[in-house]
Design an enzyme around this catalytic site. Structure first.
Site, PDB file in Angstrom:
ATOM      1  N   LYS A  41     -29.502  -6.880  74.881  1.00 46.65           N
ATOM      2  CA  LYS A  41     -30.051  -7.884  75.779  1.00 46.65           C
ATOM      3  C   LYS A  41     -31.574  -7.911  75.739  1.00 46.65           C
ATOM      4  O   LYS A  41     -32.196  -8.895  76.090  1.00 46.65           O
ATOM      5  CB  LYS A  41     -29.591  -7.592  77.221  1.00 46.65           C
ATOM      6  N   GLY A  42     -32.141  -6.770  75.375  1.00 50.80           N
ATOM      7  CA  GLY A  42     -33.589  -6.585  75.512  1.00 50.80           C
ATOM      8  C   GLY A  42     -34.459  -7.627  74.846  1.00 50.80           C
ATOM      9  O   GLY A  42     -35.557  -7.918  75.311  1.00 50.80           O
ATOM     10  N   GLU A  97     -36.558  -7.949  68.220  1.00 55.41           N
ATOM     11  CA  GLU A  97     -36.183  -6.810  69.053  1.00 55.41           C
ATOM     12  C   GLU A  97     -37.219  -6.585  70.148  1.00 55.41           C
ATOM     13  O   GLU A  97     -38.396  -6.918  69.969  1.00 55.41           O
ATOM     14  CB  GLU A  97     -36.118  -5.547  68.185  1.00 55.41           C
ATOM     15  N   ASP A  98     -36.764  -5.980  71.237  1.00 59.67           N
ATOM     16  CA  ASP A  98     -37.701  -5.650  72.309  1.00 59.67           C
ATOM     17  C   ASP A  98     -38.639  -4.510  71.905  1.00 59.67           C
ATOM     18  O   ASP A  98     -39.842  -4.600  72.043  1.00 59.67           O
ATOM     19  CB  ASP A  98     -36.938  -5.300  73.606  1.00 59.67           C
ATOM     20  N   ASP A 101     -38.071   2.319  68.905  1.00 60.93           N
ATOM     21  CA  ASP A 101     -38.299   3.634  69.492  1.00 60.93           C
ATOM     22  C   ASP A 101     -37.997   4.680  68.412  1.00 60.93           C
ATOM     23  O   ASP A 101     -38.860   4.977  67.593  1.00 60.93           O
ATOM     24  CB  ASP A 101     -37.370   3.731  70.719  1.00 60.93           C
ATOM     25  N   LYS A 129     -43.059   2.370  69.614  1.00 61.12           N
ATOM     26  CA  LYS A 129     -43.452   3.718  70.063  1.00 61.12           C
ATOM     27  C   LYS A 129     -43.382   4.636  68.853  1.00 61.12           C
ATOM     28  O   LYS A 129     -42.388   5.337  68.647  1.00 61.12           O
ATOM     29  CB  LYS A 129     -42.470   4.215  71.128  1.00 61.12           C
ATOM     30  N   PHE A 150     -41.622   5.658  78.983  1.00 59.93           N
ATOM     31  CA  PHE A 150     -40.488   4.762  79.191  1.00 59.93           C
ATOM     32  C   PHE A 150     -40.963   3.527  79.934  1.00 59.93           C
ATOM     33  O   PHE A 150     -41.494   3.611  81.024  1.00 59.93           O
ATOM     34  CB  PHE A 150     -39.373   5.463  79.968  1.00 59.93           C
ATOM     35  N   VAL A 151     -40.761   2.378  79.324  1.00 62.34           N
ATOM     36  CA  VAL A 151     -41.272   1.141  79.905  1.00 62.34           C
ATOM     37  C   VAL A 151     -40.123   0.191  80.278  1.00 62.34           C
ATOM     38  O   VAL A 151     -39.030   0.269  79.710  1.00 62.34           O
ATOM     39  CB  VAL A 151     -42.245   0.429  78.938  1.00 62.34           C
ATOM     40  N   ASP A 157     -34.925  -2.730  80.223  1.00 61.07           N
ATOM     41  CA  ASP A 157     -34.328  -2.324  81.508  1.00 61.07           C
ATOM     42  C   ASP A 157     -34.379  -0.824  81.738  1.00 61.07           C
ATOM     43  O   ASP A 157     -34.566  -0.029  80.818  1.00 61.07           O
ATOM     44  CB  ASP A 157     -32.860  -2.744  81.536  1.00 61.07           C
ATOM     45  N   ARG A 163     -35.370  -6.181  83.973  1.00 60.06           N
ATOM     46  CA  ARG A 163     -35.484  -7.018  82.775  1.00 60.06           C
ATOM     47  C   ARG A 163     -36.274  -8.302  83.051  1.00 60.06           C
ATOM     48  O   ARG A 163     -36.851  -8.891  82.152  1.00 60.06           O
ATOM     49  CB  ARG A 163     -34.085  -7.428  82.282  1.00 60.06           C
TER      50      ARG A 163
HETATM   51  P1  IMP Z   1     -34.119   2.933  69.022  1.00 58.15           P
HETATM   52  O1  IMP Z   1     -34.294   4.320  69.595  1.00 58.15           O
HETATM   53  O2  IMP Z   1     -35.325   2.533  68.217  1.00 58.15           O
HETATM   54  O3  IMP Z   1     -32.838   2.816  68.268  1.00 58.15           O
HETATM   55  O4  IMP Z   1     -34.051   1.943  70.262  1.00 58.15           O
HETATM   56  C1  IMP Z   1     -32.853   1.668  70.900  1.00 58.15           C
HETATM   57  C2  IMP Z   1     -33.014   0.844  72.134  1.00 58.15           C
HETATM   58  O5  IMP Z   1     -33.378   1.717  73.200  1.00 58.15           O
HETATM   59  C3  IMP Z   1     -34.088  -0.235  72.168  1.00 58.15           C
HETATM   60  O6  IMP Z   1     -33.716  -1.434  71.531  1.00 58.15           O
HETATM   61  C4  IMP Z   1     -34.209  -0.438  73.662  1.00 58.15           C
HETATM   62  O7  IMP Z   1     -33.209  -1.312  74.127  1.00 58.15           O
HETATM   63  C5  IMP Z   1     -33.998   0.974  74.192  1.00 58.15           C
HETATM   64  N1  IMP Z   1     -35.301   1.585  74.529  1.00 58.15           N
HETATM   65  C6  IMP Z   1     -36.071   2.385  73.783  1.00 58.15           C
HETATM   66  N2  IMP Z   1     -37.201   2.739  74.443  1.00 58.15           N
HETATM   67  C7  IMP Z   1     -37.133   2.116  75.640  1.00 58.15           C
HETATM   68  C8  IMP Z   1     -38.015   2.061  76.791  1.00 58.15           C
HETATM   69  O8  IMP Z   1     -39.115   2.645  76.850  1.00 58.15           O
HETATM   70  N3  IMP Z   1     -37.572   1.294  77.830  1.00 58.15           N
HETATM   71  C9  IMP Z   1     -36.389   0.640  77.828  1.00 58.15           C
HETATM   72  N4  IMP Z   1     -35.551   0.650  76.787  1.00 58.15           N
HETATM   73  C10 IMP Z   1     -35.918   1.388  75.707  1.00 58.15           C
HETATM   74 MG    MG Z   2     -32.883  -3.243  72.203  1.00 59.16          MG
END
Ligand code: IMP
Ligand code: MG
Length: 173
Positions: A41-42, A97-98, A101, A129, A150-151, A157, A163
């Protein structure tokens, strides 16, 4: 509810998205379509503002994935909850993508989409990040690079809340 403090303002986000949109438009031949795929959803809010800053050659689709589990070890396992309606064959695709991470979600998604014979696949993330990265992943357009915090807000969310904030915030515990 916890209070939030603004990390990136609404005005700064909107300004940055205009710049990103112009950059994206410039990178593709003017006669070619660009197909944007938002990750739910992000990614929904970033998608909505990004496409409104772009020209009429844009088309879009949405997919939903489950991340690898809350607070557990990242296995890189991603489950597709909602797949695309569109065929990607021969199209210029941009994943929207939002945040990137660990990079595990994107890494998986990029492989999945590349296997569908698109003309190209690029990625646009509002936030990155880099300190958290576990896998090297190519992100072609990044809105803002942030520290390991964490944002929430602007699509992101905490337990499905926040959101709707029009800015990026840090939760004050
Ligand atoms: P990944 O760790 O790069 O696979 O990210 C997976 C998902 O974790 C992202 O698409 C976000 O939806 C969520 N996420 C990662 N960091 C944050 C944060 O700081 N706040 C909220 N959601 C996060
Ligand atoms: Mg996401």
């Amino acid at each position: 509810m916890a209070t939030t403090s603004v990390l990136i303002s609404q005005a700064d986000i909107q300004q940055r998205i205009k710049t990103l949109a112009a950059e994206i438009e410039k990178d593709y031949p003017a006669t070619e379509e660009i197909h944007l795929v938002a990750v739910l959803k992000g990614g929904f809010m970033f998608m909505a503002d990004l496409v409104r800053a772009m020209s009429e050659r844009v088309t879009m689709d949405f997919m939903a994935v489950s991340s690898y589990g809350k607070g557990t070890t990242s296995s890189g396992q991603v489950r597709v909850l909602k797949d695309l309606d569109s065929n990607l064959e021969g199209r210029h695709v941009i994943v929207v993508e939002d945040i990137v991470d660990t990079g595990l979600t994107l890494h998986y998604l990029q492989d999945l989409l590349k296997a569908r014979a698109p003309k190209s696949v690029k990625t646009a993330c509002l936030l990155s990040k880099p300190a958290r990265r576990k896998v090297a992943v190519q992100v072609d357009y990044i809105g803002f690079t942030i520290e390991d915090r964490f944002v929430v807000g602007y699509g992101l969310d905490y337990a499905e809340k926040y959101r709707n904030l029009p800015y990026i915030a840090v939760l004050e515990q």
